[in-house]
Motif scaffolding. Structure first.
Motif, PDB file in Angstrom:
ATOM      1  N   THR A  17       0.818  -1.206   0.000  1.00 29.75           N
ATOM      2  CA  THR A  17       0.000   0.000   0.000  1.00 29.75           C
ATOM      3  C   THR A  17       0.859   1.266   0.000  1.00 29.75           C
ATOM      4  N   ASP A  18       2.129   1.112   0.424  1.00 31.52           N
ATOM      5  CA  ASP A  18       3.085   2.215   0.385  1.00 31.52           C
ATOM      6  C   ASP A  18       4.348   1.707  -0.298  1.00 31.52           C
ATOM      7  N   ARG A  19       5.104   2.633  -0.868  1.00 32.70           N
ATOM      8  CA  ARG A  19       6.428   2.252  -1.368  1.00 32.70           C
ATOM      9  C   ARG A  19       7.430   2.673  -0.313  1.00 32.70           C
ATOM     10  N   GLU A  20       7.930   1.685   0.431  1.00 38.31           N
ATOM     11  CA  GLU A  20       8.993   1.960   1.392  1.00 38.31           C
ATOM     12  C   GLU A  20      10.299   1.702   0.671  1.00 38.31           C
ATOM     13  N   VAL A  21      11.140   2.701   0.603  1.00 37.08           N
ATOM     14  CA  VAL A  21      12.297   2.594  -0.276  1.00 37.08           C
ATOM     15  C   VAL A  21      13.459   3.400   0.288  1.00 37.08           C
ATOM     16  N   ILE A  22      14.660   2.951  -0.030  1.00 35.16           N
ATOM     17  CA  ILE A  22      15.869   3.652   0.429  1.00 35.16           C
ATOM     18  C   ILE A  22      16.436   4.457  -0.732  1.00 35.16           C
ATOM     19  N   LEU A  23      16.672   5.724  -0.498  1.00 36.49           N
ATOM     20  CA  LEU A  23      17.399   6.547  -1.467  1.00 36.49           C
ATOM     21  C   LEU A  23      18.814   6.759  -0.945  1.00 36.49           C
ATOM     22  N   VAL A  24      19.772   6.689  -1.843  1.00 35.15           N
ATOM     23  CA  VAL A  24      21.167   6.956  -1.491  1.00 35.15           C
ATOM     24  C   VAL A  24      21.560   8.285  -2.114  1.00 35.15           C
ATOM     25  N   ARG A  25      22.129   9.178  -1.295  1.00 36.84           N
ATOM     26  CA  ARG A  25      22.569  10.475  -1.781  1.00 36.84           C
ATOM     27  C   ARG A  25      24.091  10.511  -1.682  1.00 36.84           C
ATOM     28  N   ALA A  38      15.919  -0.685  -4.944  1.00 35.65           N
ATOM     29  CA  ALA A  38      14.603  -1.141  -5.392  1.00 35.65           C
ATOM     30  C   ALA A  38      13.976  -2.228  -4.519  1.00 35.65           C
ATOM     31  N   THR A  39      14.547  -2.494  -3.350  1.00 31.04           N
ATOM     32  CA  THR A  39      14.023  -3.592  -2.527  1.00 31.04           C
ATOM     33  C   THR A  39      12.566  -3.374  -2.111  1.00 31.04           C
ATOM     34  N   PHE A  40      11.887  -4.512  -1.878  1.00 24.14           N
ATOM     35  CA  PHE A  40      10.565  -4.518  -1.264  1.00 24.14           C
ATOM     36  C   PHE A  40      10.722  -4.863   0.223  1.00 24.14           C
ATOM     37  N   PRO A  41       9.684  -4.621   1.031  1.00 25.18           N
ATOM     38  CA  PRO A  41       9.810  -4.895   2.473  1.00 25.18           C
ATOM     39  C   PRO A  41      10.136  -6.352   2.794  1.00 25.18           C
ATOM     40  N   ALA A  42       9.645  -7.287   1.983  1.00 24.01           N
ATOM     41  CA  ALA A  42       9.941  -8.705   2.217  1.00 24.01           C
ATOM     42  C   ALA A  42      10.669  -9.254   0.989  1.00 24.01           C
ATOM     43  N   PRO A  43      11.500 -10.283   1.175  1.00 20.79           N
ATOM     44  CA  PRO A  43      12.259 -10.827   0.034  1.00 20.79           C
ATOM     45  C   PRO A  43      11.392 -11.713  -0.860  1.00 20.79           C
ATOM     46  N   THR A  44      10.362 -11.130  -1.467  1.00 19.07           N
ATOM     47  CA  THR A  44       9.429 -11.907  -2.274  1.00 19.07           C
ATOM     48  C   THR A  44       9.764 -11.859  -3.765  1.00 19.07           C
ATOM     49  N   TYR A  45      10.370 -10.774  -4.221  1.00 17.22           N
ATOM     50  CA  TYR A  45      10.765 -10.707  -5.633  1.00 17.22           C
ATOM     51  C   TYR A  45      12.163 -11.295  -5.822  1.00 17.22           C
ATOM     52  N   SER A  46      13.081 -10.915  -4.943  1.00 20.14           N
ATOM     53  CA  SER A  46      14.447 -11.432  -4.983  1.00 20.14           C
ATOM     54  C   SER A  46      14.860 -11.648  -3.524  1.00 20.14           C
ATOM     55  N   PRO A  47      16.056 -12.208  -3.296  1.00 21.38           N
ATOM     56  CA  PRO A  47      16.459 -12.454  -1.899  1.00 21.38           C
ATOM     57  C   PRO A  47      16.684 -11.182  -1.092  1.00 21.38           C
ATOM     58  N   GLU A  48      16.741 -10.019  -1.745  1.00 25.55           N
ATOM     59  CA  GLU A  48      16.992  -8.782  -1.014  1.00 25.55           C
ATOM     60  C   GLU A  48      15.696  -8.226  -0.417  1.00 25.55           C
ATOM     61  N   TRP A  49      15.812  -7.493   0.685  1.00 27.14           N
ATOM     62  CA  TRP A  49      14.647  -6.845   1.273  1.00 27.14           C
ATOM     63  C   TRP A  49      15.073  -5.557   1.961  1.00 27.14           C
ATOM     64  N   LEU A  50      14.073  -4.735   2.281  1.00 25.13           N
ATOM     65  CA  LEU A  50      14.309  -3.362   2.735  1.00 25.13           C
ATOM     66  C   LEU A  50      15.252  -3.265   3.938  1.00 25.13           C
ATOM     67  N   LEU A 278      10.237  -1.460 -10.896  1.00 28.02           N
ATOM     68  CA  LEU A 278      10.028  -1.913  -9.526  1.00 28.02           C
ATOM     69  C   LEU A 278       9.396  -0.778  -8.714  1.00 28.02           C
ATOM     70  N   LEU A 279       8.316  -0.206  -9.279  1.00 29.57           N
ATOM     71  CA  LEU A 279       7.577   0.869  -8.603  1.00 29.57           C
ATOM     72  C   LEU A 279       8.501   2.023  -8.206  1.00 29.57           C
ATOM     73  N   GLU A 280       9.418   2.362  -9.119  1.00 29.89           N
ATOM     74  CA  GLU A 280      10.408   3.383  -8.805  1.00 29.89           C
ATOM     75  C   GLU A 280       9.786   4.751  -8.543  1.00 29.89           C
ATOM     76  N   THR A 281      10.428   5.501  -7.656  1.00 25.17           N
ATOM     77  CA  THR A 281      10.156   6.925  -7.546  1.00 25.17           C
ATOM     78  C   THR A 281      10.848   7.588  -8.740  1.00 25.17           C
ATOM     79  N   GLY A 282      10.736   8.906  -8.822  1.00 27.40           N
ATOM     80  CA  GLY A 282      11.350   9.615  -9.936  1.00 27.40           C
ATOM     81  C   GLY A 282      12.858   9.422 -10.032  1.00 27.40           C
TER      82      GLY A 282
END
Ligand code: MG
Length: 356
Positions: A17-25, A38-50, A278-282
């Motif tokens: 319901t939300d895109r929880e995402v890490i931006l690196v500056r 591009a991780t999701f909160p749970a490792p459901t697409y790939s082994p990586e997660w938020l 992967l539901l990217e922000t801008g």
């Protein structure tokens, strides 16, 4: 950060319901750049997660690259196994900073040959055929020329053929996210009559031999997503006959530079590619546009306007043109223009690491 989605995103891996995402500056002496993990909160697409990405970025990856230019940073990152999405976020941030300092666009740097790319949109699981037809109709009315439907066992031939019957001329493809078994192939061959651009990833990510066998059972071109995590892997999959099309996502493969290598390997072997989303922000969306402007991205990607997912994106919005295409940003770096008001409002936690 946490950015509300305009509507829940339902796919075989769950519902967001939300895109929880890490931006690196990345802040350098003359410029700064931004990357998206591009991780999701749970490792459901790939082994990586938020939360895993937050940890590996802070404790392992960022300390390795502090103070380093891009070439040295990517070399150092290669000492760490896996964690492609986290590495891709760092690579994009540093690349963006360097390109902004040099006044060069990411599109130019990657080898783009187009000023606009054909947009496409992914439609999640809707639960009923009428709802699916409604949503596809809405996307077509918005100007999208290509639609990708999510499928899984129990939601495949009937809804897809219903969409095809309602939209006979629409460029259509389907994505299974690895939810089938090889003995489902004869039944799914009924999708051949839908004239799909491709069927994406019916089997698990490591099952290249299975995909090669599947490819012989359908006329619909077979596309791989989760299976392709490097240029070497892409070459292996093509050599095995496991795919006729490849979906490239920079996060999945460790960054935009490896994505270009996969593009090149595929082009040499006559395999078309397209740019997944992967539901990217801008931040990630603008970078995807630059990638998708390379010549062998000959199929429309999951490249939609910011308003496909977000009311207020963290950048000035990516806008779908009236002709169903989107402009490739030509400003320095990704060309993304951050909106600090939205970014501040969406930020949940931030950490700063400085070099020496
Ligand atoms: Mg996919």
């Amino acid at each position: 950060m946490r950015l509300p989605l305009l509507q829940p995103w339902r796919w075989p891996g769950g519902t967001l319901t939300d895109r929880e995402v890490i931006l690196v500056r990345a802040v350098g002496p003359h410029s700064e750049g931004w990357g998206e993990c591009a991780t999701f909160p749970a490792p459901t697409y790939s082994p990586e997660w938020l939360d895993g990405a937050w940890d590996i970025l802070r404790h392992h990856l960022i300390p390795l690259v502090l103070g380093e230019p891009l070439d040295a940073a990517t070399l150092r990152l290669s000492a760490i196994q896996g964690h492609h999405m986290s590495k891709a976020a760092i690579e994009l941030a540093v690349l963006d900073a360097e390109l902004r300092a040099a006044g060069q666009s990411l599109a130019q740097r990657l080898g783009a040959t187009r000023a606009r790319v054909t947009a496409g949109v992914a439609v999640g699981l809707t639960g009923s055929v009428p709802d699916l037809l409604d949503e596809v109709g809405r996307r077509v009315a918005e100007g999208y020329r290509r639609v990708k439907l999510k499928i899984h066992p129990g939601w495949d031939v009937e809804p897809v053929l219903a969409v095809r019957a309602a939209f006979p001329d629409l460029a259509l493809q389907v994505d299974a996210n690895g939810t089938y078994r090889l003995d489902d192939a004869p039944r799914l061959a009924a999708l051949d009559e839908a004239g799909l651009l491709c069927l994406e990833q019916p089997l698990g990510g490591d099952d290249l031999v299975g995909h090669a066998a599947w490819a012989g059972k359908m006329r619909t071109p077979l596309c791989l997503d989760e299976s392709i995590t490097s240029a070497a892997g892409a070459a292996s999959a093509i050599a095995l006959g496991a795919c006729q099309v490849i979906n490239i996502k920079a996060g999945r493969v460790g960054g935009y530079l490896e994505a270009v290598r996969i593009h090149d390997v595929s082009a040499l072997r006559g395999v078309p590619v397209w740019c997944g989303g992967l539901l990217e922000t801008g931040v990630g969306r603008t970078a995807n546009l630059a990638l998708a402007a390379l010549p062998n991205f000959s199929l429309p990607g999951d490249l939609s306007g910011s308003n496909r997912f977000y009311r207020d994106d963290v950048t000035e919005p990516v806008v779908l043109g009236p002709d169903g295409t989107i402009a490739v940003p030509d400003g320095p770096g990704t060309g993304a223009v951050l909106r600090s008001d939205v970014l501040d409002g969406a930020t949940v936690e931030s950490r700063w690491a400085g070099a020496g």
